[in-house]
Design a protein around this motif. Structure first.
Motif, PDB file in Angstrom:
ATOM      1  N   ALA A 129       0.762  -1.114   0.049  1.00  0.00           N
ATOM      2  CA  ALA A 129       0.084  -0.069  -0.066  1.00  0.00           C
ATOM      3  C   ALA A 129       0.854   1.042   0.286  1.00  0.00           C
ATOM      4  CB  ALA A 129      -0.926   0.030   1.313  1.00  0.00           C
ATOM      5  N   LEU A 130       2.101   1.026   0.300  1.00  0.00           N
ATOM      6  CA  LEU A 130       3.146   2.161   0.347  1.00  0.00           C
ATOM      7  C   LEU A 130       3.594   2.331  -1.113  1.00  0.00           C
ATOM      8  CD1 LEU A 130       4.888   1.269   3.424  1.00  0.00           C
ATOM      9  CD2 LEU A 130       2.967   2.920   3.330  1.00  0.00           C
ATOM     10  N   THR A 131       3.555   3.676  -1.269  1.00  0.00           N
ATOM     11  CA  THR A 131       4.064   4.081  -2.730  1.00  0.00           C
ATOM     12  C   THR A 131       5.483   3.705  -2.951  1.00  0.00           C
ATOM     13  OG1 THR A 131       2.441   5.753  -2.893  1.00  0.00           O
ATOM     14  CG2 THR A 131       4.040   6.010  -4.428  1.00  0.00           C
ATOM     15  N   GLN A 132       6.396   4.046  -1.879  1.00  0.00           N
ATOM     16  CA  GLN A 132       7.831   4.210  -2.132  1.00  0.00           C
ATOM     17  C   GLN A 132       8.260   2.691  -2.037  1.00  0.00           C
ATOM     18  OE1 GLN A 132       7.579   6.322   1.392  1.00  0.00           O
ATOM     19  NE2 GLN A 132       8.504   8.069   0.335  1.00  0.00           N
ATOM     20  N   VAL A 133       7.583   1.773  -1.200  1.00  0.00           N
ATOM     21  CA  VAL A 133       7.778   0.266  -1.186  1.00  0.00           C
ATOM     22  C   VAL A 133       7.387  -0.285  -2.720  1.00  0.00           C
ATOM     23  CG1 VAL A 133       7.291  -1.815   0.035  1.00  0.00           C
ATOM     24  CG2 VAL A 133       7.767   0.136   1.345  1.00  0.00           C
ATOM     25  N   ARG A 134       6.272   0.077  -3.032  1.00  0.00           N
ATOM     26  CA  ARG A 134       5.881  -0.349  -4.375  1.00  0.00           C
ATOM     27  C   ARG A 134       6.797   0.101  -5.425  1.00  0.00           C
ATOM     28  NH1 ARG A 134       1.078   1.336  -4.265  1.00  0.00           N
ATOM     29  NH2 ARG A 134       1.401   3.145  -5.136  1.00  0.00           N
ATOM     30  N   ASP A 135       7.216   1.252  -5.575  1.00  0.00           N
ATOM     31  CA  ASP A 135       8.161   1.742  -6.614  1.00  0.00           C
ATOM     32  C   ASP A 135       9.594   0.990  -6.482  1.00  0.00           C
ATOM     33  OD1 ASP A 135       6.184   3.339  -7.350  1.00  0.00           O
ATOM     34  OD2 ASP A 135       7.238   5.196  -6.659  1.00  0.00           O
ATOM     35  N   ARG A 136      10.195   0.828  -5.015  1.00  0.00           N
ATOM     36  CA  ARG A 136      11.187  -0.047  -4.939  1.00  0.00           C
ATOM     37  C   ARG A 136      11.187  -1.297  -5.542  1.00  0.00           C
ATOM     38  NH1 ARG A 136      11.710  -1.012   0.824  1.00  0.00           N
ATOM     39  NH2 ARG A 136      10.720  -3.136   0.296  1.00  0.00           N
ATOM     40  N   ASN A 137       9.996  -2.044  -5.144  1.00  0.00           N
ATOM     41  CA  ASN A 137       9.873  -3.436  -5.678  1.00  0.00           C
ATOM     42  C   ASN A 137       9.717  -3.548  -7.279  1.00  0.00           C
ATOM     43  OD1 ASN A 137      10.118  -5.278  -3.326  1.00  0.00           O
ATOM     44  ND2 ASN A 137       8.421  -4.081  -2.571  1.00  0.00           N
ATOM     45  N   LEU A 138       9.049  -2.416  -7.718  1.00  0.00           N
ATOM     46  CA  LEU A 138       9.093  -2.622  -9.418  1.00  0.00           C
ATOM     47  C   LEU A 138      10.304  -2.219  -9.996  1.00  0.00           C
ATOM     48  CD1 LEU A 138       5.765  -0.440  -9.821  1.00  0.00           C
ATOM     49  CD2 LEU A 138       6.178  -2.918  -9.996  1.00  0.00           C
ATOM     50  N   ARG A 139      11.337  -1.392  -9.390  1.00  0.00           N
ATOM     51  CA  ARG A 139      12.621  -1.309 -10.014  1.00  0.00           C
ATOM     52  C   ARG A 139      13.452  -2.335  -9.658  1.00  0.00           C
ATOM     53  NH1 ARG A 139      12.012   3.767  -6.890  1.00  0.00           N
ATOM     54  NH2 ARG A 139      13.317   2.852  -5.453  1.00  0.00           N
ATOM     55  N   ALA A 140      13.168  -3.140  -8.557  1.00  0.00           N
ATOM     56  CA  ALA A 140      13.873  -4.302  -8.251  1.00  0.00           C
ATOM     57  C   ALA A 140      13.445  -5.462  -9.439  1.00  0.00           C
ATOM     58  CB  ALA A 140      13.801  -4.958  -6.965  1.00  0.00           C
ATOM     59  N   ALA A 141      12.172  -5.532  -9.642  1.00  0.00           N
ATOM     60  CA  ALA A 141      11.705  -6.405 -10.500  1.00  0.00           C
ATOM     61  C   ALA A 141      12.175  -6.358 -11.976  1.00  0.00           C
ATOM     62  CB  ALA A 141      10.147  -6.558 -10.499  1.00  0.00           C
ATOM     63  N   ALA A 142      12.197  -4.916 -12.268  1.00  0.00           N
ATOM     64  CA  ALA A 142      12.714  -4.646 -13.539  1.00  0.00           C
ATOM     65  C   ALA A 142      14.207  -5.000 -13.975  1.00  0.00           C
ATOM     66  CB  ALA A 142      12.572  -3.030 -13.830  1.00  0.00           C
ATOM     67  N   ALA A 143      15.016  -4.855 -12.780  1.00  0.00           N
ATOM     68  CA  ALA A 143      16.479  -5.057 -12.685  1.00  0.00           C
ATOM     69  C   ALA A 143      16.621  -6.441 -12.822  1.00  0.00           C
ATOM     70  CB  ALA A 143      17.150  -4.681 -11.461  1.00  0.00           C
ATOM     71  N   TRP A 144      16.033  -7.323 -12.182  1.00  0.00           N
ATOM     72  CA  TRP A 144      15.753  -8.866 -12.188  1.00  0.00           C
ATOM     73  C   TRP A 144      15.551  -9.328 -13.624  1.00  0.00           C
ATOM     74  CZ3 TRP A 144      18.505 -11.587  -8.918  1.00  0.00           C
ATOM     75  CH2 TRP A 144      18.635 -11.460  -7.696  1.00  0.00           C
ATOM     76  N   GLN A 145      14.478  -8.901 -14.235  1.00  0.00           N
ATOM     77  CA  GLN A 145      14.004  -9.112 -15.624  1.00  0.00           C
ATOM     78  C   GLN A 145      15.150  -8.932 -16.696  1.00  0.00           C
ATOM     79  OE1 GLN A 145      11.182 -11.113 -16.581  1.00  0.00           O
ATOM     80  NE2 GLN A 145      12.494 -11.237 -18.161  1.00  0.00           N
ATOM     81  N   ALA A 146      15.705  -7.510 -16.231  1.00  0.00           N
ATOM     82  CA  ALA A 146      16.856  -7.274 -17.049  1.00  0.00           C
ATOM     83  C   ALA A 146      18.048  -8.290 -17.110  1.00  0.00           C
ATOM     84  CB  ALA A 146      17.525  -6.006 -17.022  1.00  0.00           C
ATOM     85  N   MET A 147      18.473  -8.876 -15.823  1.00  0.00           N
ATOM     86  CA  MET A 147      19.324  -9.791 -15.970  1.00  0.00           C
ATOM     87  C   MET A 147      19.025 -11.099 -16.586  1.00  0.00           C
ATOM     88  SD  MET A 147      21.037  -9.380 -12.125  1.00  0.00           S
ATOM     89  CE  MET A 147      19.532  -8.749 -11.327  1.00  0.00           C
ATOM     90  N   ALA A 148      17.776 -11.305 -16.231  1.00  0.00           N
ATOM     91  CA  ALA A 148      17.236 -12.657 -17.050  1.00  0.00           C
ATOM     92  C   ALA A 148      17.621 -12.716 -18.601  1.00  0.00           C
ATOM     93  CB  ALA A 148      15.943 -12.963 -16.452  1.00  0.00           C
ATOM     94  N   ASP A 149      16.933 -11.425 -19.021  1.00  0.00           N
ATOM     95  CA  ASP A 149      16.942 -11.224 -20.364  1.00  0.00           C
ATOM     96  C   ASP A 149      18.385 -11.215 -21.073  1.00  0.00           C
ATOM     97  OD1 ASP A 149      14.322 -10.750 -20.482  1.00  0.00           O
ATOM     98  OD2 ASP A 149      14.162  -8.558 -20.393  1.00  0.00           O
ATOM     99  N   LYS A 150      19.467 -10.713 -20.392  1.00  0.00           N
ATOM    100  CA  LYS A 150      20.775 -10.355 -20.753  1.00  0.00           C
ATOM    101  C   LYS A 150      21.275 -11.888 -20.687  1.00  0.00           C
ATOM    102  CE  LYS A 150      25.046  -8.213 -19.613  1.00  0.00           C
ATOM    103  NZ  LYS A 150      25.877  -7.265 -18.739  1.00  0.00           N
ATOM    104  N   LEU A 151      20.937 -12.612 -19.509  1.00  0.00           N
ATOM    105  CA  LEU A 151      21.581 -14.206 -19.778  1.00  0.00           C
ATOM    106  C   LEU A 151      21.033 -14.943 -20.948  1.00  0.00           C
ATOM    107  CD1 LEU A 151      23.384 -16.245 -18.188  1.00  0.00           C
ATOM    108  CD2 LEU A 151      21.480 -16.408 -16.792  1.00  0.00           C
ATOM    109  N   LEU A 152      19.565 -14.579 -20.945  1.00  0.00           N
ATOM    110  CA  LEU A 152      18.954 -15.621 -22.319  1.00  0.00           C
ATOM    111  C   LEU A 152      19.668 -15.095 -23.548  1.00  0.00           C
ATOM    112  CD1 LEU A 152      16.616 -17.411 -23.186  1.00  0.00           C
ATOM    113  CD2 LEU A 152      15.180 -15.217 -23.428  1.00  0.00           C
ATOM    114  N   HIS A 153      19.883 -13.613 -23.857  1.00  0.00           N
ATOM    115  CA  HIS A 153      20.550 -13.314 -24.874  1.00  0.00           C
ATOM    116  C   HIS A 153      21.992 -13.969 -24.951  1.00  0.00           C
ATOM    117  CE1 HIS A 153      21.587 -10.674 -28.301  1.00  0.00           C
ATOM    118  NE2 HIS A 153      22.713 -10.264 -27.694  1.00  0.00           N
ATOM    119  N   THR A 154      22.714 -13.857 -23.945  1.00  0.00           N
ATOM    120  CA  THR A 154      24.123 -14.654 -23.835  1.00  0.00           C
ATOM    121  C   THR A 154      24.176 -15.940 -24.125  1.00  0.00           C
ATOM    122  OG1 THR A 154      24.731 -12.836 -22.323  1.00  0.00           O
ATOM    123  CG2 THR A 154      26.148 -14.788 -22.568  1.00  0.00           C
TER     124      THR A 154
END
Length: 65
Positions: free
Chosen positions: A23-48
């Motif tokens: 329910a907290l905006t800052q926590v939600r935003d932090r988790n969304l940034r983390a999710a984007a970072a994890w997904q970027a790592m998955a995408d990079k590894l898949l590409h590699t």
């Protein structure tokens, strides 16, 4: 321990779920940034891994003439 695409995707999904549950905006935003970072790592590894497989296939084809 070697990181896998499945691990990165699981972490991204976990962070996304935590963001949706917050329910907290800052926590939600932090988790969304983390999710984007994890997904970027998955995408990079898949590409590699795709590039490595293509390189290995080309090397095998060249070795067999």
């Amino acid at each position: 321990m070697s990181a896998t695409i499945e691990f990165y995707v699981a972490q991204a999904e976990k962070c996304t779920a935590e963001a949706e549950a917050s329910a907290l905006t800052q926590v939600r935003d932090r988790n969304l940034r983390a999710a984007a970072a994890w997904q970027a790592m998955a995408d990079k590894l898949l590409h590699t891994e795709k590039l490595r497989a293509e390189k290995d296939a080309a090397a095998a084809a060249a070795a067999h003439g």
